[in-house]
Design a protein around this motif. Structure first.
Motif, PDB file in Angstrom:
ATOM      1  N   GLY C  87       0.827  -1.202   0.000  1.00 23.26           N
ATOM      2  CA  GLY C  87       0.000   0.000   0.000  1.00 23.26           C
ATOM      3  C   GLY C  87       0.862   1.253   0.000  1.00 23.26           C
ATOM      4  N   SER C 148      -2.095  -0.949  -9.512  1.00 23.10           N
ATOM      5  CA  SER C 148      -2.728  -1.109  -8.207  1.00 23.10           C
ATOM      6  C   SER C 148      -2.656   0.204  -7.431  1.00 23.10           C
ATOM      7  CB  SER C 148      -2.043  -2.247  -7.441  1.00 23.10           C
ATOM      8  OG  SER C 148      -1.836  -1.924  -6.091  1.00 23.10           O
ATOM      9  N   ARG C 152      -5.772   2.784  -6.271  1.00 20.72           N
ATOM     10  CA  ARG C 152      -5.893   3.134  -4.865  1.00 20.72           C
ATOM     11  C   ARG C 152      -5.773   4.652  -4.660  1.00 20.72           C
ATOM     12  NH1 ARG C 152      -1.632   0.162  -3.085  1.00 20.72           N
ATOM     13  NH2 ARG C 152      -2.785  -1.788  -3.127  1.00 20.72           N
ATOM     14  N   GLU C 154      -3.138   6.355  -4.987  1.00 18.57           N
ATOM     15  CA  GLU C 154      -1.823   6.711  -4.456  1.00 18.57           C
ATOM     16  C   GLU C 154      -1.081   7.617  -5.436  1.00 18.57           C
ATOM     17  OE1 GLU C 154       1.437   4.013  -2.025  1.00 18.57           O
ATOM     18  OE2 GLU C 154       0.027   3.025  -3.367  1.00 18.57           O
TER      19      GLU C 154
END
Lengths: 205, 205, 205, 205
Positions: C87, C148, C152, C154
DNA sequence: ACTTAATCGAGACGGTACGTCGCGTCTTCAC
DNA sequence: GTGAAGACGCGACGTACCGTCTCGATTAAGT
């Protein structure tokens, strides 16, 4: 006219190594004693001679040419069978055939003879040239002995001596290739017929 | 040549095709007219015969065997040179040598003769068997003619006729292999010497 | 319509051995661990695989093609360096670069990478096809991780992720080829610049 | 290539040697435009340069060394792509990438790049020395431009500029080797991410 | 009719030798 | 006393055949 050809073949670069040339012939002769033409390979010759494969192909166009030059130039220890000259042609020829049978029909000589034929039986014109020129070396001895007999009046003059040597020698060559030595009676008949056939008119046994 | 089948009921599965066998021999004969033994390959034979390679190896152990059987069993159009029997041995032999020179020294025959020798000059014992047995086919003709002359009293009896045929025939075989037809005088001398050598005692030309 | 084309590609003759194909790839992989592309020879591969040289040339057009297929299809134990997904993109990338430096810069991996490049750098169009298709396998991992992160939130959306993976990955590939592992500060800067460059507007360190 | 000045007539040593040296480099450069590293041979270089093979081996240890020196010392017409310095880093880099794509992705340049890599990817330590020292020549330009931006406060200070040049340049090098020019969006993303990643804190597009 | 087994054409297989090419060294002659 | 020319020993290349093996298809003989 005084100016010979020379500028065209002007030496440039490293000259070809005559030593390598010779080493190849000797190595080939050494190998031919023990292995057949089929089993002989250019790579093996090169290795035995301590020479690069390309060097072989620089001097000869193929394996057959190497083998032919080796055998025709007499690099082998395949000694010529002796042909005496005592003045008695029939006796000399019988002596010759006997030593031929006992000395030439060895595995090594048979193998070499076969290799010579295997190499010679190519369709290459250059090969034919070389072979028909050199013929088989024994021939020279026979012709010489017959000429001596002719001069001595032992045989009638005027015969084509190359044909006579063929009648005497070629049968032995073929028997050699087949690998079976001829019997003594066979050889005696051969000599007998030819010698009789050469006798001056009216002579008898 | 081919191994026979036992009369027993061992015959299981698809029988070997005699047609394929024959096709191979014919294809080989066809190819040998134009290409040398070296350039002949089993694959080429198989293709020409419309046959699988394995079929060839089922009948023969290698290329040499195929070529030998092809040439020895007379698949070729290489006709035997005729040897007449007029009662005059010298005349008959001269006729024979003349037709030999004019008919046998063709490129196709020379090529086949060379292939025969190339195939024969292998170290294989089985091959030697076949060759020394069959010898060269012409020999038979010569021996037969000489025997007829012997019975007729034209030549003195007791000579080893195989040696005589060798003296007469082998020189031609070697000239054939080299590819150069002999001259007429050469052939005449050959016949002359041998015929004289066979004459009964005291006879003269 | 149910009758598909089939008669034309009808299986004839012995089918190619998939086992041999695989044996070649495995042998090549085995050899590439220890020897360079230059020192690798087709003959050596054939020997190691227990395969005839012609079989190799039946499947591939040259050494380069064999090496490429070996390396591109992952026959080697050259494991992909792990790229975690916690993450935290920056942390994950730093972890990745560290393991990259410590695991990928081994003599064996360097040698394989060089072989891959040496094989790939041929003028052959087919080769280019294969390479530009497969690219380098690591790329897939990176793209996946970036996607990913994008989902998210990010990183800011809309970037061409293949360009980003190039910025991150290609420098390592070139250092690998040169054989010198980059320093830690160098790797940190690389990750830092790229991650900052991807941050959504207004974010700060 | 013209004759040297005879200022020093004491030319006992190597009157032509430097000329030969240069001739080899130029010949190599000329050849590399059109043929691949694999197809390039020392003999071909020697012939093209009008030089003996030994002269090449007197100066370089092998073909790779010749090619490397040729390409690294810029004997080729492979011009460096211009990198302007207008004060706007992003704009300058975009200009640079655009000319890169349009000028560097030519068959000739691609071929040379591949030759450089092929020559460089040898296991030779001396080679690695040379390569890791010289790196790729474009690098110098980039570092210089970035340093100028740093001094001008356009980018935040303290970054490892070699890492940044790697992030910008290496992707182009790999695309060059593969032979496929990147798309414009790809290049834009690359520049954008790196420039953003270098911006001082708080700045925004 | 149905299995069984040996054959067929086709062609890939593991090998071996071929003849060529390129490497890096060595050896000649000309300048 | 270099330099071009080129032969040298070495060894890999890619091809061609060898003699064997393996496919699917074919062909009788024995169930």
């Amino acid at each position: 006219m005084a100016d010979q050809v020379q500028a065209e073949s002007r030496q440039r670069g490293r000259p070809r190594s005559e030593a390598s040339h010779q080493a190849v012939l000797e190595a080939t002769a050494r190998l031919l004693c023990s292995i057949s033409y089929e089993d002989l390979t250019v790579e093996r010759i090169a290795a035995e001679a301590g020479v690069g494969k390309q060097t072989i192909y620089r001097w000869w166009k193929n394996k057959a040419a190497v083998v032919l030059e080796t055998l025709v130039t007499g690099q082998t220890d395949m000694e010529l069978v002796d042909l005496p000259d005592t003045g008695d042609l029939r006796a000399d020829l019988l002596t010759w055939t006997k030593s031929m049978i006992s000395e030439a029909f060895t595995p090594s000589t048979i193998s070499m003879a076969r290799s010579l034929v295997a190499a010679g039986v190519q369709e290459d014109p250059a090969t034919e040239e070389l072979l028909s020129g050199a013929a088989f070396r024994d021939t020279g001895l026979l012709v010489q002995r017959l000429r001596s007999a002719e001069e001595r009046g032992e045989i009638r003059p005027g015969a084509d001596l190359t044909a006579v040597t063929a009648a005497l020698g070629d049968p032995f060559i073929l028997r050699l290739l087949v690998g079976h030595p001829p019997g003594e009676r066979w050889a005696q008949t051969l000599v007998d017929v030819v010698v009789r056939g050469l006798q001056p008119q009216g002579a008898s046994d």
